[in-house]
Design a protein around this motif. Structure first.
Motif, PDB file in Angstrom:
ATOM      1  N   GLY A 197      11.171 -19.516  -0.491  1.00  0.00           N
ATOM      2  CA  GLY A 197      10.162 -20.489  -0.909  1.00  0.00           C
ATOM      3  C   GLY A 197       8.811 -19.847  -1.140  1.00  0.00           C
ATOM      4  O   GLY A 197       8.055 -20.250  -2.038  1.00  0.00           O
ATOM      5  N   LEU A 198       8.504 -18.812  -0.344  1.00  0.00           N
ATOM      6  CA  LEU A 198       7.208 -18.130  -0.435  1.00  0.00           C
ATOM      7  C   LEU A 198       7.032 -17.436  -1.785  1.00  0.00           C
ATOM      8  O   LEU A 198       5.956 -17.516  -2.395  1.00  0.00           O
ATOM      9  CB  LEU A 198       7.083 -17.118   0.704  1.00  0.00           C
ATOM     10  CG  LEU A 198       5.734 -16.423   0.877  1.00  0.00           C
ATOM     11  CD1 LEU A 198       4.688 -17.400   1.397  1.00  0.00           C
ATOM     12  CD2 LEU A 198       5.871 -15.242   1.839  1.00  0.00           C
ATOM     13  N   VAL A 199       8.070 -16.746  -2.263  1.00  0.00           N
ATOM     14  CA  VAL A 199       7.947 -15.976  -3.506  1.00  0.00           C
ATOM     15  C   VAL A 199       7.804 -16.894  -4.731  1.00  0.00           C
ATOM     16  O   VAL A 199       7.402 -16.425  -5.806  1.00  0.00           O
ATOM     17  CB  VAL A 199       9.146 -15.014  -3.710  1.00  0.00           C
ATOM     18  CG1 VAL A 199       9.156 -13.949  -2.647  1.00  0.00           C
ATOM     19  CG2 VAL A 199      10.462 -15.776  -3.743  1.00  0.00           C
ATOM     20  N   GLU A 200       8.140 -18.152  -4.582  1.00  0.00           N
ATOM     21  CA  GLU A 200       7.950 -19.102  -5.676  1.00  0.00           C
ATOM     22  C   GLU A 200       6.472 -19.444  -5.857  1.00  0.00           C
ATOM     23  O   GLU A 200       6.055 -19.891  -6.931  1.00  0.00           O
ATOM     24  CB  GLU A 200       8.766 -20.368  -5.410  1.00  0.00           C
ATOM     25  CG  GLU A 200      10.275 -20.130  -5.441  1.00  0.00           C
ATOM     26  CD  GLU A 200      11.076 -21.354  -5.028  1.00  0.00           C
ATOM     27  OE1 GLU A 200      10.440 -22.393  -4.718  1.00  0.00           O
ATOM     28  OE2 GLU A 200      12.318 -21.279  -4.986  1.00  0.00           O
ATOM     29  N   ASN A 201       5.678 -19.218  -4.793  1.00  0.00           N
ATOM     30  CA  ASN A 201       4.242 -19.520  -4.842  1.00  0.00           C
ATOM     31  C   ASN A 201       3.358 -18.283  -4.892  1.00  0.00           C
ATOM     32  O   ASN A 201       2.213 -18.349  -5.328  1.00  0.00           O
ATOM     33  CB  ASN A 201       3.851 -20.368  -3.631  1.00  0.00           C
ATOM     34  CG  ASN A 201       4.610 -21.682  -3.554  1.00  0.00           C
ATOM     35  OD1 ASN A 201       4.918 -22.285  -4.578  1.00  0.00           O
ATOM     36  ND2 ASN A 201       4.907 -22.130  -2.344  1.00  0.00           N
ATOM     37  N   PHE A 202       3.889 -17.158  -4.376  1.00  0.00           N
ATOM     38  CA  PHE A 202       3.099 -15.924  -4.311  1.00  0.00           C
ATOM     39  C   PHE A 202       3.935 -14.766  -4.854  1.00  0.00           C
ATOM     40  O   PHE A 202       5.073 -14.564  -4.431  1.00  0.00           O
ATOM     41  CB  PHE A 202       2.681 -15.617  -2.866  1.00  0.00           C
ATOM     42  CG  PHE A 202       1.786 -16.649  -2.254  1.00  0.00           C
ATOM     43  CD1 PHE A 202       0.406 -16.546  -2.355  1.00  0.00           C
ATOM     44  CD2 PHE A 202       2.321 -17.738  -1.576  1.00  0.00           C
ATOM     45  CE1 PHE A 202      -0.420 -17.497  -1.793  1.00  0.00           C
ATOM     46  CE2 PHE A 202       1.500 -18.697  -1.006  1.00  0.00           C
ATOM     47  CZ  PHE A 202       0.125 -18.579  -1.124  1.00  0.00           C
ATOM     48  N   ASN A 203       3.326 -13.987  -5.733  1.00  0.00           N
ATOM     49  CA  ASN A 203       4.041 -12.845  -6.309  1.00  0.00           C
ATOM     50  C   ASN A 203       3.775 -11.552  -5.545  1.00  0.00           C
ATOM     51  O   ASN A 203       4.561 -10.610  -5.627  1.00  0.00           O
ATOM     52  CB  ASN A 203       3.636 -12.663  -7.786  1.00  0.00           C
ATOM     53  CG  ASN A 203       4.496 -11.626  -8.486  1.00  0.00           C
ATOM     54  OD1 ASN A 203       5.720 -11.669  -8.386  1.00  0.00           O
ATOM     55  ND2 ASN A 203       3.859 -10.702  -9.195  1.00  0.00           N
ATOM     56  N   ASN A 204       2.675 -11.507  -4.788  1.00  0.00           N
ATOM     57  CA  ASN A 204       2.248 -10.267  -4.131  1.00  0.00           C
ATOM     58  C   ASN A 204       2.754 -10.166  -2.691  1.00  0.00           C
ATOM     59  O   ASN A 204       2.015  -9.772  -1.781  1.00  0.00           O
ATOM     60  CB  ASN A 204       0.728 -10.159  -4.146  1.00  0.00           C
ATOM     61  CG  ASN A 204       0.064 -11.250  -3.309  1.00  0.00           C
ATOM     62  OD1 ASN A 204       0.572 -12.361  -3.226  1.00  0.00           O
ATOM     63  ND2 ASN A 204      -1.055 -10.916  -2.686  1.00  0.00           N
ATOM     64  N   VAL A 205       4.017 -10.545  -2.438  1.00  0.00           N
ATOM     65  CA  VAL A 205       4.575 -10.485  -1.086  1.00  0.00           C
ATOM     66  C   VAL A 205       5.868  -9.677  -1.091  1.00  0.00           C
ATOM     67  O   VAL A 205       6.592  -9.629  -2.091  1.00  0.00           O
ATOM     68  CB  VAL A 205       4.855 -11.900  -0.523  1.00  0.00           C
ATOM     69  CG1 VAL A 205       3.556 -12.632  -0.251  1.00  0.00           C
ATOM     70  CG2 VAL A 205       5.762 -12.702  -1.442  1.00  0.00           C
ATOM     71  N   HIS A 206       6.126  -9.031   0.046  1.00  0.00           N
ATOM     72  CA  HIS A 206       7.350  -8.236   0.221  1.00  0.00           C
ATOM     73  C   HIS A 206       7.828  -8.425   1.659  1.00  0.00           C
ATOM     74  O   HIS A 206       7.009  -8.428   2.588  1.00  0.00           O
ATOM     75  CB  HIS A 206       7.084  -6.758  -0.057  1.00  0.00           C
ATOM     76  CG  HIS A 206       8.329  -5.937  -0.214  1.00  0.00           C
ATOM     77  ND1 HIS A 206       8.918  -5.720  -1.447  1.00  0.00           N
ATOM     78  CD2 HIS A 206       9.101  -5.297   0.695  1.00  0.00           C
ATOM     79  CE1 HIS A 206       9.992  -4.967  -1.282  1.00  0.00           C
ATOM     80  NE2 HIS A 206      10.128  -4.696   0.008  1.00  0.00           N
ATOM     81  N   LEU A 207       9.125  -8.591   1.822  1.00  0.00           N
ATOM     82  CA  LEU A 207       9.708  -8.791   3.153  1.00  0.00           C
ATOM     83  C   LEU A 207      10.368  -7.509   3.623  1.00  0.00           C
ATOM     84  O   LEU A 207      11.162  -6.895   2.897  1.00  0.00           O
ATOM     85  CB  LEU A 207      10.735  -9.930   3.109  1.00  0.00           C
ATOM     86  CG  LEU A 207      11.500 -10.242   4.402  1.00  0.00           C
ATOM     87  CD1 LEU A 207      10.556 -10.532   5.556  1.00  0.00           C
ATOM     88  CD2 LEU A 207      12.468 -11.401   4.183  1.00  0.00           C
ATOM     89  N   LEU A 208      10.042  -7.108   4.853  1.00  0.00           N
ATOM     90  CA  LEU A 208      10.595  -5.883   5.438  1.00  0.00           C
ATOM     91  C   LEU A 208      11.340  -6.217   6.720  1.00  0.00           C
ATOM     92  O   LEU A 208      10.756  -6.747   7.662  1.00  0.00           O
ATOM     93  CB  LEU A 208       9.470  -4.880   5.729  1.00  0.00           C
ATOM     94  CG  LEU A 208       9.857  -3.604   6.487  1.00  0.00           C
ATOM     95  CD1 LEU A 208      10.799  -2.742   5.641  1.00  0.00           C
ATOM     96  CD2 LEU A 208       8.619  -2.807   6.882  1.00  0.00           C
ATOM     97  N   TYR A 209      12.640  -5.923   6.736  1.00  0.00           N
ATOM     98  CA  TYR A 209      13.426  -6.020   7.967  1.00  0.00           C
ATOM     99  C   TYR A 209      13.535  -4.617   8.557  1.00  0.00           C
ATOM    100  O   TYR A 209      13.920  -3.674   7.854  1.00  0.00           O
ATOM    101  CB  TYR A 209      14.838  -6.527   7.682  1.00  0.00           C
ATOM    102  CG  TYR A 209      14.950  -7.959   7.231  1.00  0.00           C
ATOM    103  CD1 TYR A 209      14.655  -9.012   8.092  1.00  0.00           C
ATOM    104  CD2 TYR A 209      15.383  -8.268   5.941  1.00  0.00           C
ATOM    105  CE1 TYR A 209      14.772 -10.331   7.677  1.00  0.00           C
ATOM    106  CE2 TYR A 209      15.509  -9.584   5.515  1.00  0.00           C
ATOM    107  CZ  TYR A 209      15.201 -10.611   6.395  1.00  0.00           C
ATOM    108  OH  TYR A 209      15.324 -11.918   5.983  1.00  0.00           O
ATOM    109  N   VAL A 210      13.215  -4.473   9.841  1.00  0.00           N
ATOM    110  CA  VAL A 210      13.345  -3.173  10.516  1.00  0.00           C
ATOM    111  C   VAL A 210      14.275  -3.352  11.707  1.00  0.00           C
ATOM    112  O   VAL A 210      13.976  -4.124  12.626  1.00  0.00           O
ATOM    113  CB  VAL A 210      11.979  -2.638  10.994  1.00  0.00           C
ATOM    114  CG1 VAL A 210      12.166  -1.276  11.668  1.00  0.00           C
ATOM    115  CG2 VAL A 210      11.004  -2.528   9.834  1.00  0.00           C
ATOM    116  N   GLY A 211      15.399  -2.658  11.691  1.00  0.00           N
ATOM    117  CA  GLY A 211      16.334  -2.766  12.801  1.00  0.00           C
ATOM    118  C   GLY A 211      17.756  -2.525  12.353  1.00  0.00           C
ATOM    119  O   GLY A 211      18.051  -2.472  11.159  1.00  0.00           O
TER     120      GLY A 211
END
Length: 381
Positions: free
Chosen positions: A235-249
């Protein structure tokens, strides 16, 4: 050195893994500040990153079965082999001790039972350190407090949430209980601006310089909330283009399907260019320095939430599930946000507030740093 150890009281410490996740880090913090008149001897069932840390501290290790109980293991086969495994572990411990007296046993998780059995059989005082809130399966959850109470002289609860959970099932356990929050310190220096830019480019090569990196740091497992955050991020990327999700583990051994399922879901949502999965790394501090927001979206109560204190020590705002020990760490609207459990829309809304406000991220990060120093320091622990 040898003579000094002879004059100390030996403490046998049972740990559930040789990794460097929550309870392992709490144990390491304790061992680095162990009382001067006691000599710790750590029992592990395998080698791992923790083993190397203990070797660096010159701490003796006994490698043997710790009788680890986990979901799905309590079956007829396990119970039939249990006496033989206990006997074998007893023999291994006794052989390595070579006649040395043990003054105290410390079990550093509710999932390990060799310490409880050893203390009962040889009449040695036993401390059980509770780092878990056990809710499932319900039948086991109901009897666990009685087991812990029976085999313990003292019980250490790592949060008020953990203590309340056990007391709600067995009120008399309060008499043996002591509340001690986990402590945390950061000795690794903060990265400078150029180091952060270089690391961000290495971890997430496709991002722009102004991209907001949202990180979930922890095991890829059933209860850490990776899929819940993924729904919120969609849902976030539909409103903001300047985001990236990082999973660490990484996944626990034998549970690699959690990673496979997560990758499949990311591909299905067509988010491969917006999401990076980075495997477990021992030195996590540079990762914290390189991200903008840390999310702890656990779907079941965390007994404490060490990731939250690590992030706050690194001056990062934290968004966490409003349950368990996390409620004791994160001050809502001050050091971060608490969101309604399992509510991906509420989680998305809280992330959006931080994505669009750089000053708020900085302000909450600074307040979180102060809070950890005041309430969850190594000295207090």
């Amino acid at each position: 050195m040898g003579q000094q150890k002879i004059n100390k009281k030996n403490v046998l410490i049972i740990n559930q893994s040789a990794e460097l996740y929550g309870s392992d880090k709490a144990l390491l913090e304790l061992l680095e500040n162990f009382p001067a008149n006691f000599n710790p001897i750590v029992v592990l069932h395998e080698k791992g990153p923790l083993t190397e840390k203990l070797n660096d501290l010159n701490i003796e290790i006994i490698e043997t079965s710790v009788i680890k109980v986990k979901r799905g293991i309590l079956n007829i086969k396990f119970l039939l082999y249990l006496p033989f495994e206990v006997y074998k572990s007893f023999r291994n411990i006794r052989n390595q001790l070579s006649g040395r007296k043990i003054s105290l046993i410390h079990s550093n998780a509710t999932s390990v039972f060799i310490g409880a059995f050893y203390s009962f059989f040889f009449r040695i005082p036993h401390i059980w350190h509770v780092h878990e809130i056990i809710e499932e399966p319900k039948r086991i959850a109901r009897i666990y407090p009685s087991i812990i109470n029976f085999f313990s002289k003292k019980i250490i609860f790592n949060s008020k949430a953990t203590e309340n959970h056990f007391i709600s099932i067995l009120p008399k356990i309060k008499k043996k209980g002591v509340l001690i929050h986990n402590g945390q310190k950061r000795e690794f220096p903060y990265l400078n601006a150029s180091e952060i830019i270089n690391l961000r480019a290495k971890i997430c090569p496709s991002i722009e310089h102004d991209t907001i990196i949202i990180a979930l740091i922890g095991r890829i497992s059933r209860l850490k909330g990776q899929k819940l955050l993924l729904k919120a991020f969609k849902g976030l990327v539909e409103n903001f283009n300047n985001v990236h999700l990082l999973y660490v583990g990484s996944t626990p051994k034998g549970q690699e399907f959690y990673l496979e399922n997560l990758n499949h879901k990311i591909t299905t949502l067509n988010l491969n260019q917006k999401i990076t999965i980075f495997p477990f790394t021992e030195n996590i501090w540079p990762i914290y320095d390189s991200v903008d927001i840390v999310v702890v979206p656990s779907t079941e109560p965390e007994s404490f939430g060490l990731v939250a204190t690590e992030a706050m020590l690194s001056k990062k705002p934290v968004i966490a599930s409003n349950l368990g020990g996390l409620k004791e760490i994160v001050n809502n609207n001050e050091t971060g946000f608490l969101f309604e459990n399992k509510n991906d829309f509420d989680l998305q809304r809280k992330i959006e507030l931080l994505v669009q406000d750089n000053e708020l991220r900085k302000k909450m990060g600074e307040k979180g740093h102060i809070r950890v120093k005041e309430h969850f320091s190594s000295e207090k622990y």
